[in-house]
Write a protein that holds these residues in place. Structure first.
Motif, PDB file in Angstrom:
ATOM      1  N   HIS A   1       0.813  -1.221   0.000  1.00 36.82           N
ATOM      2  CA  HIS A   1       0.000   0.000   0.000  1.00 36.82           C
ATOM      3  C   HIS A   1       0.849   1.274   0.000  1.00 36.82           C
ATOM      4  CE1 HIS A   1      -3.658  -2.127   0.121  1.00 36.82           C
ATOM      5  NE2 HIS A   1      -3.461  -2.664   1.291  1.00 36.82           N
ATOM      6  N   ASN A   2       2.157   1.111  -0.095  1.00 38.51           N
ATOM      7  CA  ASN A   2       3.022   2.289  -0.037  1.00 38.51           C
ATOM      8  C   ASN A   2       4.130   2.215  -1.077  1.00 38.51           C
ATOM      9  OD1 ASN A   2       2.057   3.867   2.476  1.00 38.51           O
ATOM     10  ND2 ASN A   2       2.146   1.728   3.154  1.00 38.51           N
ATOM     11  N   SER A   3       3.766   1.819  -2.265  1.00 36.76           N
ATOM     12  CA  SER A   3       4.757   1.701  -3.323  1.00 36.76           C
ATOM     13  C   SER A   3       4.294   2.433  -4.574  1.00 36.76           C
ATOM     14  CB  SER A   3       5.025   0.217  -3.620  1.00 36.76           C
ATOM     15  OG  SER A   3       3.807  -0.491  -3.783  1.00 36.76           O
ATOM     16  N   SER A   4       3.472   3.472  -4.359  1.00 37.20           N
ATOM     17  CA  SER A   4       2.938   4.177  -5.528  1.00 37.20           C
ATOM     18  C   SER A   4       4.014   5.034  -6.203  1.00 37.20           C
ATOM     19  CB  SER A   4       1.730   5.034  -5.146  1.00 37.20           C
ATOM     20  OG  SER A   4       2.115   6.012  -4.217  1.00 37.20           O
ATOM     21  N   TYR A   5       5.035   5.450  -5.439  1.00 38.75           N
ATOM     22  CA  TYR A   5       6.127   6.207  -6.072  1.00 38.75           C
ATOM     23  C   TYR A   5       6.833   5.310  -7.091  1.00 38.75           C
ATOM     24  CZ  TYR A   5      10.073   9.358  -6.656  1.00 38.75           C
ATOM     25  OH  TYR A   5      11.004  10.201  -7.203  1.00 38.75           O
TER      26      TYR A   5
ATOM     27  N   ASN B   1       3.160  -3.762  -8.061  1.00 36.94           N
ATOM     28  CA  ASN B   1       3.970  -3.269  -9.178  1.00 36.94           C
ATOM     29  C   ASN B   1       4.468  -4.398 -10.082  1.00 36.94           C
ATOM     30  OD1 ASN B   1       3.546  -0.854  -7.976  1.00 36.94           O
ATOM     31  ND2 ASN B   1       5.622  -0.573  -7.211  1.00 36.94           N
TER      32      ASN B   1
ATOM     33  N   LYS C   1       5.555   2.688  -8.407  1.00 33.70           N
ATOM     34  CA  LYS C   1       4.605   2.366  -9.474  1.00 33.70           C
ATOM     35  C   LYS C   1       4.580   3.470 -10.538  1.00 33.70           C
ATOM     36  CE  LYS C   1      -0.043   0.888 -10.631  1.00 33.70           C
ATOM     37  NZ  LYS C   1      -0.087   1.747 -11.802  1.00 33.70           N
ATOM     38  N   SER C   2       4.622   4.723 -10.088  1.00 36.09           N
ATOM     39  CA  SER C   2       4.633   5.830 -11.053  1.00 36.09           C
ATOM     40  C   SER C   2       5.816   5.691 -11.993  1.00 36.09           C
ATOM     41  CB  SER C   2       4.751   7.169 -10.331  1.00 36.09           C
ATOM     42  OG  SER C   2       3.572   7.452  -9.669  1.00 36.09           O
TER      43      SER C   2
ATOM     44  N   ASP D   1       5.085   2.831 -14.387  1.00 31.53           N
ATOM     45  CA  ASP D   1       4.070   3.233 -15.369  1.00 31.53           C
ATOM     46  C   ASP D   1       4.675   4.164 -16.413  1.00 31.53           C
ATOM     47  OD1 ASP D   1       2.248   1.786 -13.988  1.00 31.53           O
ATOM     48  OD2 ASP D   1       1.183   3.494 -13.122  1.00 31.53           O
TER      49      ASP D   1
END
Lengths: 355, 355
Positions: free
Chosen positions: A21-25, A69, A27-28, A31
Motif C-alpha cells: 500500500h506504499n509503493s505508488s512512487y 507493481n 509504481k509511477s 508506469d
C-alpha cells in the motif's frame, strides 16, 4: 547458487504500513516507462533467433517484493511479446518467475495476484538473493528489475567500525558527506553490480533481454543534496533524539548504516559496460511522473516507513517504529523540505541484450 | 491454467500443531519407498531419450505442503538422477518446483529449506491447485506427489444437501456407510483424477516420469472399518457433542463433509489406466513402516489436528479447535481404538511414464 547474504525485504503483509500500500512512487516510475518497455521488446526481442523451445516464454522479475507493481510490469512485458507474435501459429505459454529474498512475503504475493493474470501466465516464486544465481543456466528470455540494485548485498564492513577511516559515525546511510564512507559503499556497489550481471548472464538465454529500471544521481550530485537524502538524514536525527531518553542508544546508531548506494549516472554506465556478456542497447534518463511535484510529508513518511521498517526493526527492535515515524512527522512539519532547493535523483532505463 | 477451487492446506507455520511437526507418518511412508524410487529412476529415467535441453533437470513435487518431507523426496530423486549420469561430461543443474495451493504457507517452506540443498538445486514455489495446469507444457522431467490425491478439488455438491439422496447426514466424511454418499464422492474422485492426469500429461516431457505415492483401501475394505476412518468418525461425534452446549450446531454439521476420498486399489488402477498419455510402469502395494504398530492416541490426535484444522476452522471457526481435540483425546482414552480389529489402508506406489 543462491547466496545467503542478509536481507531486508520491503514491509510484508497488506496493512496500512505495508509495501503493497506504499509503493505508488515506484509504481509511477514503472508506469512512466511502460510504453518504452513495450517498444524495446517489440524492437529487440526476436523469438526466431532464440535457441530454445519457442512454445514457452520465461520472464523473471528480480526483487519483485509483494506487488502490485510486479504484476503490472510482467503484464506489460507479456502483452508486448504477444504483440510481436500476433501472426504466429504456435500458441505461446508464459511462465513468470517472481524473485526476491527468501524472507520476502511470498504468501502475500501469491494471495494478491490478480485473478485475471492466472489465465495469462504460470507464476512461480523464486526465493534467493539476486546477487547470486537463483535460476538455471539459459532459462530466462526476458529479465526485469526495478528500483532494486541500490540495495547492496551487505553493509560495507568498515562503515560500522569506529576504528576505521570509513566509519559512518552517527549517519545512518551513505549521504556522501564522508569521502571514505562513500568509497567503501562504492567498492561494495561495484562488487554487487558485477555479481548481479554475472548471475543474469548465466540465467538469460543468448539474445534474451534484461531491463533495469532504477534511480541514480546525475553526475556531480550528492545524496545529502536530494530530498530523499534529507529524509533519511532526518530519520537518523530522530534516532539520535530517541537515544537521549534511552529508546535507542548512541552505540546502536554507531553500528547502523543502511546498505543502500545510489551511483552517479556515468559511474553506473561504466560498471555495466565493463561486463562483456551483454550489449547495452539503451541507457537513458527517463522522467518520473512525480519528479516535479513537492510530495506531502505524509506521502514521504509512509514510503520510507514501508521501505526501511524491516531493517530498522532488526537493528533497534519493533518498539521504536511508531515513535520514530511520529518524530519524523513532527520534524518535517516544523522544518519542511524545500523541494526548490533540493537537487534531484534521476530515473534511468537500461536495456541489455545477452550476447 | 491454475484452477480456483477451494483449498484447505495442512496447518501452516512451525508451532506444535503445525504440519511441519506432525507429518512423521507421511515421512515414514516416503522413507519406506526411498530405495524403490531410486531404483525406478535408475531404470526408467533415460536422459538421452528426452527431447530437451539436457543441462537442466526440472523436478516438481505436487502438493508439497511445508516440508520437511518434500525436501527429502526431491533430494532422493536428485541423487538418483546424478547416479544415472555419473559419467556424463555435461554438468547438470536442477530446478525444483514446489507446488501447492496458493494459500499454502510458502514463506515457511522457503524459510525451512535445508541450507545444504541450496547448493544442490534452484527452488521455486508454484502456487495453484494441481487439479489444473500449474506449469508450462513439456517443462517437467520428473513429477512426484505423495499423500495428496485423496484430497478432492471440492466437496461433492449433494452430500451437504438435506434434500438429496446423497446427503451425508451427521457424518463428516465419506466413511462408506451410506451408499449414495460414496457414489457422489466416487464421481468427484474420478473427475479429479482425470484432471490431475491430464494436467500432468501436459506438463511432463515425453519419456518423463510421474511418481505417485498414497493410500487406498484393499479391494472390499471400507473406510469406517479402518482406524483412520474411526478417528474421523469420532471427530464427528465430538462435533455433535459440542452442538449440545451450542459450541457447534447440528445445522453446521449437516453442511460439513470433508472432501477426502480413498479409492479401493482396483478402482484407482482402473482410473489411471484409462488415461492414455502415460504407461503404467509399476503399481504396487508397499509396506508402511508404521502399519503394524498400534499408534498412541497422542500421535493420532496430533496428526489429524495438523491435517484437518484448516478445514474445520473455516467451517466452525477458530474457537472450536482446542476443545474439539481435547474431547477427542478423552473419547479415545475412554474407548481406545482396537488396532487388531481394524482393517487397514494400504500404501501404493505408482510409476507412470509419459508416452
Amino acid at each position: 547458487m543462491p547466496t545467503s547474504s542478509h536481507s531486508y525485504p520491503m514491509s510484508s503483509g497488506d496493512d496500512q504500513h505495508s509495501y503493497i500500500h506504499n509503493s505508488s512512487y515506484q509504481k509511477s516510475g514503472i508506469d512512466g516507462i511502460e510504453e518504452k518497455t513495450r517498444r524495446c521488446i517489440l524492437e529487440n526481442f526476436d523469438l526466431l533467433s532464440l535457441n530454445c523451445n519457442l512454445s514457452t516464454i520465461r520472464i523473471a522479475d528480480f526483487g519483485c517484493s509483494t506487488g502490485p507493481n510486479t504484476f503490472h510490469v510482467v503484464q506489460n512485458i507479456i502483452e508486448a511479446v504477444k504483440e510481436n507474435r500476433e501472426n504466429s501459429l504456435v500458441p505461446l505459454e508464459f511462465q513468470v518467475f517472481f524473485n526476491d529474498q527468501p524472507n520476502n512475503d511470498f504468501n502475500t504475493l501469491f494471495r494478491t495476484q490478480p485473478p485475471s493474470s492466472k489465465g495469462e501466465y504460470f507464476s512461480v516464486g523464486v526465493p534467493g538473493s539476486f546477487y547470486g544465481r537463483v535460476l538455471p543456466r539459459n532459462s530466462i528470455h526476458i529479465g526485469h528489475t526495478s528500483y532494486t540494485t541500490h540495495w547492496l548485498s551487505e553493509i560495507p564492513e568498515n562503515v560500522c567500525d569506529k576504528n576505521s577511516l570509513a566509519w559512518n559515525k552517527y549517519y545512518i546511510h551513505c549521504n556522501n558527506l564522508l569521502e571514505d564512507v562513500t568509497k567503501a559503499y562504492k567498492v561494495q556497489f561495484t562488487k554487487d553490480m558485477k555479481s548481479f550481471l554475472e548471475a543474469r548472464a548465466n540465467e538469460i538465454v543468448p539474445q534474451g533481454l534484461m531491463i533495469v529500471l532504477g534511480q541514480c544521481f546525475p553526475d556531480g550530485v550528492l545524496h545529502f543534496e536530494t530530498w530523499q537524502g534529507v529524509v533519511v538524514d532526518r530519520i537518523g536525527d530522530c534516532l539520535m533524539d530517541m537515544a537521549k531518553p534511552g529508546v535507542t542508544s548512541e552505540e546502536a546508531i554507531e553500528l547502523f548504516s543502511i546498505p543502500v548506494y545510489f551511483p552517479q549516472f556515468s559511474e553506473l554506465k561504466r560498471e555495466i559496460e565493463q561486463h562483456k556478456s551483454f550489449t547495452m542497447e539503451m541507457m537513458e534518463i527517463v522522467s518520473h511522473p512525480l519528479e516535479d511535484i513537492a510530495l506531502s510529508n505524509e506521502f514521504m513518511i509512509s514510503m520510507f516507513r514501508a521501505i526501511l521498517s524491516t531493517i530498522i526493526i532488526e537493528h533497534f527492535g519493533e518498539g521504536v517504529i511508531d515513535e520514530l515515524f511520529d518524530r519524523l512527522a513532527k520534524k518535517l512539519a516544523n522544518d519542511p523540505i524545500d523541494f526548490k532547493v533540493c537537487k534531484k535523483h534521476v530515473n534511468y532505463f537500461i536495456l541489455l541484450k545477452r550476447k
